[in-house]
Every structure is written in structure tokens, then in C-alpha cells.
Design an enzyme around this catalytic site. Sequence first.
Site, PDB file in Angstrom:
ATOM      1  N   LYS A   1      27.684  41.811  30.964  1.00  0.00           N
ATOM      2  CA  LYS A   1      28.367  40.522  31.109  1.00  0.00           C
ATOM      3  C   LYS A   1      28.855  40.437  32.554  1.00  0.00           C
ATOM      4  CE  LYS A   1      31.647  37.650  28.496  1.00  0.00           C
ATOM      5  NZ  LYS A   1      30.682  36.661  28.001  1.00  0.00           N
ATOM      6  N   THR A   2      27.956  40.024  33.421  1.00  0.00           N
ATOM      7  CA  THR A   2      28.153  40.098  34.865  1.00  0.00           C
ATOM      8  C   THR A   2      28.624  38.764  35.427  1.00  0.00           C
ATOM      9  OG1 THR A   2      26.352  41.716  34.957  1.00  0.00           O
ATOM     10  CG2 THR A   2      27.000  40.689  37.024  1.00  0.00           C
TER      11      THR A   2
END
Length: 323
Positions: free
Chosen positions: A162-163
Site C-alpha cells: 500500500k504505497t
Amino acid sequence: MTPLYDRDGWLWQDGDWLPWREARTHLLTHTLHYGMGCFEGVRAYQGPDGRPALFRVAAHTRRLLDSAHALDIPLTFDAEALIDAQRQCLTRNGLTNAYLKPTVYLGSEGLGLRAKGLTTHVMIAAWDLGDYVSPEAACIGLRALTSSWARHHVNISLCRAKTNGHYVNSMLALNTAVKAGFDETLMLDPEGYVAEASAANVFLLRDGALHTPEITSCLQGITRDSVIRLARERLGLEVVERRITRDELYTADEAFLTGTAAEILPLRELDGRHVGGRAGAPPPGEPIPADSVTARLQGLYRRVTRGEMGDDLAGYGDWLTPA
């Protein structure tokens, strides 16, 4: 709506508590310039006893640690410390229903793609999110437009992480749909199969079975996992994870989106086609039937997240961590 910066309270940063209004980050913070960082969205709900509890915080925290590891960002805080900080975030800010955003980011020691010699920072903020969408939209459903912006290919970026930077892709797609008068967008993968919405996973019901895209180019959602388990274990539904084409959503009996902030939201229209538009389905603009799979899952999910565990929901208590 009050700006997020204009409030009182406390934020956690690198093990210390900062007054909300005094939180500062340098303009040359590396993550601000390159998007190299990761985050989570965690929900807390008020239980029957009036106390808040974090929903599946262990799973969210593990994904945060996994994201940082996949990005090769070193962390000195373990899961126990991060979960404890999230619990304290609720009590220090006097919150019973809240959205928390633990975020890992790189410091301002230097810029450049090599990202060397940078400190790692972790911050946690919590606030009352309110309604993600209007109660009417949660009941009637969303109108969505298939995006011309494709979701990332698995060899372009880290699709399980989850960048921070990934969400430029989502914002491009969502803003295009919103400008065209829609509520949400549907993103396809580079091969043209359904991936996800802008920040939510996708499900469809057809002939009594629930289908959802396999985890390739879309995020492995924690709400997605919760819904799969509730559908299988409490509704006795077959759940199939596979490639899905957009026209399968056009002709689905039901469709809905899932996400931490969104929870479970019906999808009532895609590309001008009424989802569930075959004989026996409610007409456009009418609430989804109470006996529909979507409504039943909404009810189960609401009870689980709020700690309303009856005999039919025994065994899900470990999803809640009291503050």
C-alpha cells in the site's frame, strides 16, 4: 468541513506524542518529492459498552510492515509498538469512532532516486471520518464509469504494497469519473480484466455465487478478506477468485465494492448499464432489497465491526482490539 490541520488533539510520531497543531514536516522530505512510503487506513468503532475497538488492526499493521519491507524501507518499530500507539491514539484524542492513518515516510537528509542515508519516520493520526458516502448512496448504490487509466501491471510496481505513490493512478481515474458526473470509477488491469475501484475491491453475484478478481494487480484488501470469510462461513456462499470482464458486471445479479473507509457499498450502475437490471431486480434509484446478498453482508459486517456478536457471529471477536 473543517480542514484536517485546524483541530486540537495528538499525533504519534516516531514514539513521541505531538500536539496536533504543532506537527511539522520539512519541505524537502523525500517522500513528498518521490512518493516512496507506505500507509494504512484503519477503522475504529464504538462497541455496545461505549468503548472503541480497532477493527483487524493486527492485519493492517502486518500489511504496513510487509509494505515497508517490500519497499526496502527499514523500520525500528515492531507490530506490538505500532498497535499500542494506535490504541493510544484513540484514547488520547477521546475518539470512539475513528479513521487512523499509520504512515511510513523517508526524511529530508537528501533527495535523489538512490534514497540513501535517509531516516525512516512513522506517524499515526486519528480523526472522526464521519460518513464516507451519504446514507442514501450506501442504500441505493453508486454509479461508476470504467476508466481509461489501467491499474498497475505486476511488473511495474509492488501491487501488494500500500504505497503512497500508487494512489496517483487511482486519483487520475477517480477524478475523470467524478468530472463526468459519476460517483466512482472501475479500473481494469493492463490485459483488460477488472482490477478494482479507485480504492476498493470489487465483487459480483451471479447465480448464487460470489465472484471477485484474483489478487494480481489489485490490492489484497482486508475488508475484501473479511467479506469473503463472512460470505463463506455465515451465508454459505461459494466465493470464486478469478479473472472477470467488465460485461460480467453489466449482467451481474448484484455488485458491490469493499474497503476500510467504504465498508460495503452497492454498485447500481456501470457505464450507463443498471447492474442487476434483469427481471426481478429493483429499478434504478430504489434501495437494494433487505434480503439481497449485498444487504445481508452489509448487516453482518456492521455487526462485526461494532462488536454486536450474537451466536451467529461467534468466533470473530479476535477481529476487534479494544482501545
